[in-house]
Design a protein around this motif. Structure first.
Motif, PDB file in Angstrom:
ATOM      1  N   GLY A  78       0.602  -1.188   0.055  1.00  0.00           N
ATOM      2  CA  GLY A  78       0.132   0.062  -0.024  1.00  0.00           C
ATOM      3  C   GLY A  78       0.787   1.257   0.253  1.00  0.00           C
ATOM      4  O   GLY A  78       2.029   1.188  -0.294  1.00  0.00           O
ATOM      5  N   PRO A  79       0.511   2.448   0.334  1.00  0.00           N
ATOM      6  CA  PRO A  79       1.050   3.779   0.338  1.00  0.00           C
ATOM      7  C   PRO A  79       2.219   3.617   1.041  1.00  0.00           C
ATOM      8  O   PRO A  79       2.411   3.326   2.376  1.00  0.00           O
ATOM      9  N   GLY A  80       3.503   4.008   0.248  1.00  0.00           N
ATOM     10  CA  GLY A  80       4.606   3.930   0.891  1.00  0.00           C
ATOM     11  C   GLY A  80       5.557   2.848   0.854  1.00  0.00           C
ATOM     12  O   GLY A  80       6.905   2.596   1.019  1.00  0.00           O
ATOM     13  N   ASP A  81       4.683   1.606   0.312  1.00  0.00           N
ATOM     14  CA  ASP A  81       5.548   0.246   0.354  1.00  0.00           C
ATOM     15  C   ASP A  81       5.979   0.182  -1.054  1.00  0.00           C
ATOM     16  O   ASP A  81       5.644   0.781  -2.251  1.00  0.00           O
ATOM     17  N   VAL A  82       7.251  -0.850  -1.202  1.00  0.00           N
ATOM     18  CA  VAL A  82       7.696  -1.081  -2.490  1.00  0.00           C
ATOM     19  C   VAL A  82       7.770  -2.546  -2.756  1.00  0.00           C
ATOM     20  O   VAL A  82       7.853  -3.421  -1.641  1.00  0.00           O
ATOM     21  N   GLN A  83       7.839  -3.245  -3.819  1.00  0.00           N
ATOM     22  CA  GLN A  83       8.217  -4.599  -4.037  1.00  0.00           C
ATOM     23  C   GLN A  83       9.054  -4.507  -5.137  1.00  0.00           C
ATOM     24  O   GLN A  83       9.154  -3.766  -6.266  1.00  0.00           O
ATOM     25  N   TRP A  84      10.101  -5.449  -4.952  1.00  0.00           N
ATOM     26  CA  TRP A  84      11.276  -5.472  -5.905  1.00  0.00           C
ATOM     27  C   TRP A  84      11.444  -6.692  -6.203  1.00  0.00           C
ATOM     28  O   TRP A  84      11.883  -7.879  -5.314  1.00  0.00           O
ATOM     29  N   MET A  85      11.106  -6.911  -7.670  1.00  0.00           N
ATOM     30  CA  MET A  85      11.160  -8.397  -8.077  1.00  0.00           C
ATOM     31  C   MET A  85      12.235  -8.806  -9.013  1.00  0.00           C
ATOM     32  O   MET A  85      12.429  -7.853 -10.014  1.00  0.00           O
ATOM     33  N   THR A  86      12.965  -9.533  -8.783  1.00  0.00           N
ATOM     34  CA  THR A  86      14.168 -10.127  -9.596  1.00  0.00           C
ATOM     35  C   THR A  86      13.443 -11.131 -10.673  1.00  0.00           C
ATOM     36  O   THR A  86      13.190 -12.425 -10.312  1.00  0.00           O
ATOM     37  N   ALA A  87      13.504 -10.976 -12.051  1.00  0.00           N
ATOM     38  CA  ALA A  87      13.194 -11.918 -12.785  1.00  0.00           C
ATOM     39  C   ALA A  87      14.294 -12.975 -13.062  1.00  0.00           C
ATOM     40  O   ALA A  87      13.794 -13.967 -13.388  1.00  0.00           O
ATOM     41  N   GLY A  88      15.455 -12.500 -13.207  1.00  0.00           N
ATOM     42  CA  GLY A  88      16.605 -13.204 -13.373  1.00  0.00           C
ATOM     43  C   GLY A  88      16.250 -14.146 -14.597  1.00  0.00           C
ATOM     44  O   GLY A  88      16.054 -13.687 -15.756  1.00  0.00           O
ATOM     45  N   ARG A  89      16.575 -15.295 -14.568  1.00  0.00           N
ATOM     46  CA  ARG A  89      16.473 -16.361 -15.264  1.00  0.00           C
ATOM     47  C   ARG A  89      15.294 -16.845 -15.836  1.00  0.00           C
ATOM     48  O   ARG A  89      14.908 -17.594 -16.920  1.00  0.00           O
ATOM     49  N   GLY A  90      14.044 -16.111 -15.231  1.00  0.00           N
ATOM     50  CA  GLY A  90      12.539 -16.292 -15.878  1.00  0.00           C
ATOM     51  C   GLY A  90      11.668 -16.485 -14.676  1.00  0.00           C
ATOM     52  O   GLY A  90      11.787 -17.031 -13.602  1.00  0.00           O
ATOM     53  N   ILE A  91      10.477 -15.617 -14.831  1.00  0.00           N
ATOM     54  CA  ILE A  91       9.320 -15.622 -13.844  1.00  0.00           C
ATOM     55  C   ILE A  91       7.983 -15.209 -14.621  1.00  0.00           C
ATOM     56  O   ILE A  91       8.100 -14.867 -15.502  1.00  0.00           O
ATOM     57  N   ILE A  92       7.220 -15.983 -13.835  1.00  0.00           N
ATOM     58  CA  ILE A  92       5.788 -15.657 -14.458  1.00  0.00           C
ATOM     59  C   ILE A  92       4.911 -14.890 -12.964  1.00  0.00           C
ATOM     60  O   ILE A  92       5.307 -15.322 -11.937  1.00  0.00           O
ATOM     61  N   HIS A  93       4.400 -13.636 -13.230  1.00  0.00           N
ATOM     62  CA  HIS A  93       3.668 -13.075 -12.164  1.00  0.00           C
ATOM     63  C   HIS A  93       2.475 -12.510 -12.560  1.00  0.00           C
ATOM     64  O   HIS A  93       2.248 -12.385 -13.833  1.00  0.00           O
ATOM     65  N   GLU A  94       1.792 -11.970 -11.596  1.00  0.00           N
ATOM     66  CA  GLU A  94       0.358 -10.976 -11.894  1.00  0.00           C
ATOM     67  C   GLU A  94       0.312 -10.174 -10.757  1.00  0.00           C
ATOM     68  O   GLU A  94       0.980 -10.104  -9.611  1.00  0.00           O
ATOM     69  N   GLU A  95      -0.399  -8.912 -11.385  1.00  0.00           N
ATOM     70  CA  GLU A  95      -0.292  -7.887 -10.251  1.00  0.00           C
ATOM     71  C   GLU A  95      -1.740  -7.204 -10.578  1.00  0.00           C
ATOM     72  O   GLU A  95      -2.213  -6.969 -11.704  1.00  0.00           O
TER      73      GLU A  95
END
Length: 276
Positions: A78-95
């Motif tokens: 939420g407000p003020g938060d951060v997400q740091w995602m490393t895809a690197g060699r491959g990833i599947i994600h949803e937002e």
């Protein structure tokens, strides 16, 4: 402005086919300016999709998001938060917008920054870091000028909690009207800022307004910002990688052959799956 999925009205401030080629290690910056969503029932956001070869950094200023990926990472920010995602060699994600935010409605404001990885790190395992607001150091600026949140890197002896593969400083800065700050940056680094609110005078010569991107020369060891109004901006600073950038859609590698390989790996299901 264009829509990403049905939940993110963004403006691509730069991308890896344009200014991103001058801003290594930064590849792309999408800014979702404040946008009001009415209460609803339909999920809003982006369904499962792949990435490879870089990292995504999502900063929420207003609203609430939920993330899920094939590394097992995920959570709500939420407000003020951060997400740091490393895809690197491959990833599947949803937002998606969180269920509560979808149901209640409200204002969404956020930034997503893509950070490139060295060729030797593009094969790193995928991972996910949740950086909650209360865990991000907030430092008072000299002379009561305002405050600086250290998302990554360091400022005045305060270190951010984000783990990075190359030297990066990511600072979220607020300045009071009429206040001035001089921020130290390493000589030779790529430095830029996105003005989220207000109006500033940069290095006593250049003016910027809300929504503007400011790019600095790599020479020198500081930047000087004067706020002409209550001001909020994001500083991006990093060591250039000086490697070829070949991008196609959600993949950023060093050669065309590696891009073809990324598509093949995705089609074969080698980037993982989302539970459920």
């Amino acid at each position: 402005m264009h829509w990403v999925g049905n939940g993110f009205p963004v403006r691509s401030v730069f991308d890896y086919n344009g200014l991103g080629r001058e801003l290594s290690p930064f590849l792309l910056l999408d800014y979702a300016a404040p946008h009001v969503f009415r209460p609803g029932k339909e999920k809003r956001g982006v369904g499962a999709h792949p990435h490879k070869g870089f990292e995504t950094v999502t900063i929420v200023y207003q609203g609430e998001l939920e993330h899920r990926d094939s590394s097992g990472g995920g959570g709500k920010i939420g407000p003020g938060d951060v997400q740091w995602m490393t895809a690197g060699r491959g990833i599947i994600h949803e937002e998606f917008h969180s269920a509560d935010f979808t149901r209640q409605g409200g204002t969404l404001q956020m930034v997503q920054l893509w950070v490139n990885l060295r060729s030797t790190d593009k094969g790193a395992p995928a991972r996910y870091q949740t950086l909650l607001k209360e865990k991000i150091p907030s430092v008072a600026l000299p002379d009561g000028a305002g405050s600086l949140r250290v998302i990554a890197g360091e400022y005045d002896g305060h270190a951010g909690t984000a783990q990075t593969f190359s030297p990066i400083q990511l600072w979220d800065v607020t300045l009071g009207a009429g206040k001035t700050v001089t921020l130290p940056v390493p000589d030779g680094h790529t430095t830029a800022l996105l003005l989220l609110a207000g109006e500033i005078l940069v290095n006593d010569e250049g003016q910027a307004e809300e929504g503007d991107l400011v790019m600095f020369k790599k020479e020198g060891n500081s930047i000087h910002i004067h706020a002409r109004a209550e001001t909020h901006f994001l500083v991006m600073d990093g060591e250039p990688l000086n490697e070829p950038v070949v991008g196609h859609g959600p993949f950023v590698m060093n050669t065309d052959e590696e891009i073809e390989q990324a598509f093949e790996e995705f089609q074969k299901g080698q980037m993982g799956v989302l539970d459920g």
